[in-house]
Write a protein that holds these residues in place. Structure first.
Motif, PDB file in Angstrom:
ATOM      1  N   GLU A 253       0.836  -1.204   0.000  1.00 31.63           N
ATOM      2  CA  GLU A 253       0.000   0.000   0.000  1.00 31.63           C
ATOM      3  C   GLU A 253       0.870   1.252   0.000  1.00 31.63           C
ATOM      4  O   GLU A 253       0.619   2.211  -0.745  1.00 31.63           O
ATOM      5  N   VAL A 254       1.906   1.258   0.839  1.00 33.85           N
ATOM      6  CA  VAL A 254       2.798   2.418   0.901  1.00 33.85           C
ATOM      7  C   VAL A 254       3.574   2.559  -0.407  1.00 33.85           C
ATOM      8  O   VAL A 254       3.728   3.663  -0.948  1.00 33.85           O
ATOM      9  N   ALA A 255       4.059   1.428  -0.938  1.00 41.31           N
ATOM     10  CA  ALA A 255       4.795   1.477  -2.203  1.00 41.31           C
ATOM     11  C   ALA A 255       3.920   2.032  -3.319  1.00 41.31           C
ATOM     12  O   ALA A 255       4.389   2.814  -4.159  1.00 41.31           O
ATOM     13  N   ALA A 256       2.653   1.638  -3.346  1.00 41.65           N
ATOM     14  CA  ALA A 256       1.744   2.133  -4.378  1.00 41.65           C
ATOM     15  C   ALA A 256       1.601   3.652  -4.304  1.00 41.65           C
ATOM     16  O   ALA A 256       1.581   4.341  -5.337  1.00 41.65           O
ATOM     17  N   LYS A 257       1.497   4.180  -3.081  1.00 41.94           N
ATOM     18  CA  LYS A 257       1.397   5.632  -2.922  1.00 41.94           C
ATOM     19  C   LYS A 257       2.672   6.332  -3.376  1.00 41.94           C
ATOM     20  O   LYS A 257       2.628   7.365  -4.059  1.00 41.94           O
ATOM     21  N   LEU A 258       3.820   5.772  -3.002  1.00 38.85           N
ATOM     22  CA  LEU A 258       5.093   6.378  -3.394  1.00 38.85           C
ATOM     23  C   LEU A 258       5.260   6.394  -4.912  1.00 38.85           C
ATOM     24  O   LEU A 258       5.679   7.395  -5.499  1.00 38.85           O
ATOM     25  N   VAL A 259       4.938   5.277  -5.539  1.00 35.69           N
ATOM     26  CA  VAL A 259       5.067   5.203  -6.995  1.00 35.69           C
ATOM     27  C   VAL A 259       4.099   6.175  -7.663  1.00 35.69           C
ATOM     28  O   VAL A 259       4.454   6.884  -8.611  1.00 35.69           O
ATOM     29  N   ALA A 260       2.864   6.239  -7.164  1.00 32.09           N
ATOM     30  CA  ALA A 260       1.879   7.154  -7.741  1.00 32.09           C
ATOM     31  C   ALA A 260       2.307   8.612  -7.594  1.00 32.09           C
ATOM     32  O   ALA A 260       2.017   9.443  -8.461  1.00 32.09           O
ATOM     33  N   ASP A 261       3.018   8.905  -6.519  1.00 26.88           N
ATOM     34  CA  ASP A 261       3.498  10.277  -6.276  1.00 26.88           C
ATOM     35  C   ASP A 261       4.788  10.599  -7.022  1.00 26.88           C
ATOM     36  O   ASP A 261       5.316  11.713  -6.908  1.00 26.88           O
ATOM     37  N   GLY A 262       5.321   9.616  -7.762  1.00 25.48           N
ATOM     38  CA  GLY A 262       6.540   9.844  -8.530  1.00 25.48           C
ATOM     39  C   GLY A 262       7.814   9.800  -7.723  1.00 25.48           C
ATOM     40  O   GLY A 262       8.854  10.319  -8.164  1.00 25.48           O
ATOM     41  N   ALA A 263       7.781   9.142  -6.550  1.00 24.15           N
ATOM     42  CA  ALA A 263       8.940   9.149  -5.650  1.00 24.15           C
ATOM     43  C   ALA A 263      10.177   8.525  -6.283  1.00 24.15           C
ATOM     44  O   ALA A 263      11.304   8.919  -5.947  1.00 24.15           O
ATOM     45  N   ILE A 264      10.004   7.543  -7.173  1.00 26.35           N
ATOM     46  CA  ILE A 264      11.167   6.914  -7.814  1.00 26.35           C
ATOM     47  C   ILE A 264      11.100   7.050  -9.331  1.00 26.35           C
ATOM     48  O   ILE A 264      11.751   6.321 -10.060  1.00 26.35           O
ATOM     49  N   GLY A 265      10.310   7.998  -9.802  1.00 21.18           N
ATOM     50  CA  GLY A 265      10.160   8.165 -11.239  1.00 21.18           C
ATOM     51  C   GLY A 265       9.272   7.084 -11.829  1.00 21.18           C
ATOM     52  O   GLY A 265       8.392   6.547 -11.161  1.00 21.18           O
ATOM     53  N   ARG A 266       9.520   6.744 -13.060  1.00 18.40           N
ATOM     54  CA  ARG A 266       8.749   5.701 -13.748  1.00 18.40           C
ATOM     55  C   ARG A 266       9.387   4.345 -13.481  1.00 18.40           C
ATOM     56  O   ARG A 266      10.602   4.182 -13.647  1.00 18.40           O
ATOM     57  N   VAL A 267       8.587   3.380 -13.057  1.00 15.25           N
ATOM     58  CA  VAL A 267       9.102   2.042 -12.763  1.00 15.25           C
ATOM     59  C   VAL A 267       9.403   1.332 -14.076  1.00 15.25           C
ATOM     60  O   VAL A 267       8.530   1.147 -14.924  1.00 15.25           O
ATOM     61  N   ILE A 268      10.661   0.918 -14.226  1.00 19.58           N
ATOM     62  CA  ILE A 268      11.086   0.289 -15.483  1.00 19.58           C
ATOM     63  C   ILE A 268      11.487  -1.172 -15.304  1.00 19.58           C
ATOM     64  O   ILE A 268      11.721  -1.872 -16.292  1.00 19.58           O
ATOM     65  N   GLN A 269      11.587  -1.620 -14.047  1.00 17.59           N
ATOM     66  CA  GLN A 269      11.924  -3.032 -13.815  1.00 17.59           C
ATOM     67  C   GLN A 269      11.436  -3.441 -12.434  1.00 17.59           C
ATOM     68  O   GLN A 269      11.477  -2.661 -11.483  1.00 17.59           O
ATOM     69  N   THR A 270      10.930  -4.675 -12.348  1.00 11.69           N
ATOM     70  CA  THR A 270      10.559  -5.242 -11.048  1.00 11.69           C
ATOM     71  C   THR A 270      11.228  -6.599 -10.897  1.00 11.69           C
ATOM     72  O   THR A 270      11.401  -7.332 -11.878  1.00 11.69           O
ATOM     73  N   THR A 271      11.600  -6.912  -9.687  1.00 14.64           N
ATOM     74  CA  THR A 271      12.061  -8.256  -9.335  1.00 14.64           C
ATOM     75  C   THR A 271      11.204  -8.734  -8.174  1.00 14.64           C
ATOM     76  O   THR A 271      11.201  -8.121  -7.103  1.00 14.64           O
ATOM     77  N   GLY A 272      10.458  -9.786  -8.395  1.00 10.48           N
ATOM     78  CA  GLY A 272       9.574 -10.317  -7.361  1.00 10.48           C
ATOM     79  C   GLY A 272      10.027 -11.689  -6.930  1.00 10.48           C
ATOM     80  O   GLY A 272      10.189 -12.593  -7.770  1.00 10.48           O
ATOM     81  N   LEU A 273      10.241 -11.867  -5.628  1.00 12.47           N
ATOM     82  CA  LEU A 273      10.675 -13.145  -5.070  1.00 12.47           C
ATOM     83  C   LEU A 273       9.568 -13.698  -4.176  1.00 12.47           C
ATOM     84  O   LEU A 273       9.114 -13.024  -3.256  1.00 12.47           O
ATOM     85  N   GLY A 274       9.165 -14.926  -4.468  1.00 14.66           N
ATOM     86  CA  GLY A 274       8.072 -15.539  -3.723  1.00 14.66           C
ATOM     87  C   GLY A 274       8.422 -16.905  -3.173  1.00 14.66           C
ATOM     88  O   GLY A 274       7.842 -17.921  -3.597  1.00 14.66           O
ATOM     89  N   PRO A 275       9.372 -16.987  -2.235  1.00 15.27           N
ATOM     90  CA  PRO A 275       9.668 -18.282  -1.615  1.00 15.27           C
ATOM     91  C   PRO A 275       8.578 -18.676  -0.620  1.00 15.27           C
ATOM     92  O   PRO A 275       8.015 -17.819   0.063  1.00 15.27           O
TER      93      PRO A 275
END
Length: 339
Positions: free
Chosen positions: A133-155
């Motif tokens: 939820e917090v990450a979504a707000k930060l991304v929507a507010d442009g805190a890290i610019g445009r997201v160009i890559q994600t790495t998701g780990l699901g062990p």
């Protein structure tokens, strides 16, 4: 208006948070069908919700006052339950994966369009994670610019002794990428704001269970939306020494910074869950997201009431499901699996 829902398909423990969060968001449970493939799931459900009424499956489908069906049935059975519910005039929240075959996705898409009902999939590794939820707000507010890559780990921890027999049959649960990796595909599309993607590569392996040759305990995926790339690794190798079921992490690389989520534990670090690490032009900092409100369930219920789409964009759930199945097929080397 108070939303009334019912629970059908008590085969996976995810039904606990689906029901619990809907109740917490103000909905009323009109009953549940006790049919299950795993008596332990039913026992846990009754311990958590001792006052909910037991009703037959057909009675719940036919009740005009039930507006929503929640379903965590055996994955192969979820599409038929969702279709029956939508044709009965009800909106649907499925546990992931929403389907295990492309023909099932096609059928769900067709019936949802014909009936105008809401079909949502509860991707719990985003919707029940406060750090997301917090990450979504930060991304929507442009805190890290445009997201160009994600790495998701699901062990995950296997907990083999408590798994039902269908858990080890791909024809029932769909395979490790169809199942677990749907979470990370959901997060890739959401955080990069992509509406579709292409599976570039996918593979699976069985490293530790030769006596169950059809089971897969490792998988990875590389996908591309044109504007962003994503890498996913999922597995059943969480060691018993970890005090939670898995060290789930998500890394977001933006054009102006980065975010790391340590969702369930900060290994040998800060206590608790929902740790977010932000790096931007100002420096680095840790954000404790453990008190952030969850919004998916409240938004879903509002969408049911208002006929809106605030919890999930139209088509998102089935696009995620379709991509997960395609990744599984590439890894398996199969032609499209039809059911």
């Amino acid at each position: 208006m108070t939303i009334r829902f019912a629970a059908i398909g008590l085969d996976h423990r995810h039904i606990y948070h689906m029901v619990g969060e809907c109740l917490a968001a103000g909905a009323v449970c009109a009953g549940y069908c006790p049919e299950t493939s795993d008596p332990r799931v039913l026992e846990g459900f009754r311990e958590r919700f001792p006052d909910l009424p037991v009703r037959s499956r057909e009675a719940l489908f036919d009740d005009p006052d039930v507006q929503v069906i929640l379903c965590a049935a055996i994955p192969v059975d979820r599409p038929a339950i969702a279709i029956r519910a939508m044709q009965a005039g009800k909106d649907v929240m499925l546990d992931k994966p929403g389907a295990i075959a492309l023909a099932q996705v096609d059928a769900l898409e067709r019936v949802a369009a014909e009936t105008g009902r809401i079909l949502s999939v509860c991707f719990s590794e985003r919707f029940v994670v406060r750090a997301c939820e917090v990450a979504a707000k930060l991304v929507a507010d442009g805190a890290i610019g445009r997201v160009i890559q994600t790495t998701g780990l699901g062990p995950h921890r296997l907990n083999r002794a408590i798994r039902p027999e269908w858990f080890f049959r791909p024809e029932a649960f769909g395979g490790i990428l169809t199942d677990i990796a749907s979470h990370q595909i959901d997060q890739f599309l959401f955080f990069t704001r992509a509406t579709s993607a292409q599976i570039i590569a996918a593979q699976t392996a069985n490293r530790t269970l030769p006596e169950v040759p059809a089971f897969q305990d490792y998988g990875d995926v590389l996908l591309d939306s044109g504007a962003a790339r994503g890498f996913i690794r999922v597995d059943w190798f969480t060691a018993d020494g970890l005090p939670t079921w898995g060290d789930g992490r998500l890394f977001l690389t933006g054009t102006a910074g980065s975010i790391e989520l340590r969702k369930y534990i900060d290994v040998a670090g800060r206590p608790g869950t929902d740790h977010l690490f932000l790096t931007d032009h100002k420096g680095t900092r840790h954000i404790d997201a453990s008190a952030e409100p969850l919004t998916y369930f409240t938004r879903f219920l509002a969408d049911v009431r208002d006929r809106s789409a605030t919890a999930m964009p139209p088509g998102h759930a089935l696009m995620v499901t379709r991509l997960a199945i395609q990744a599984q097929q590439i890894a398996d080397g199969n032609a499209p699996r039809r059911a």
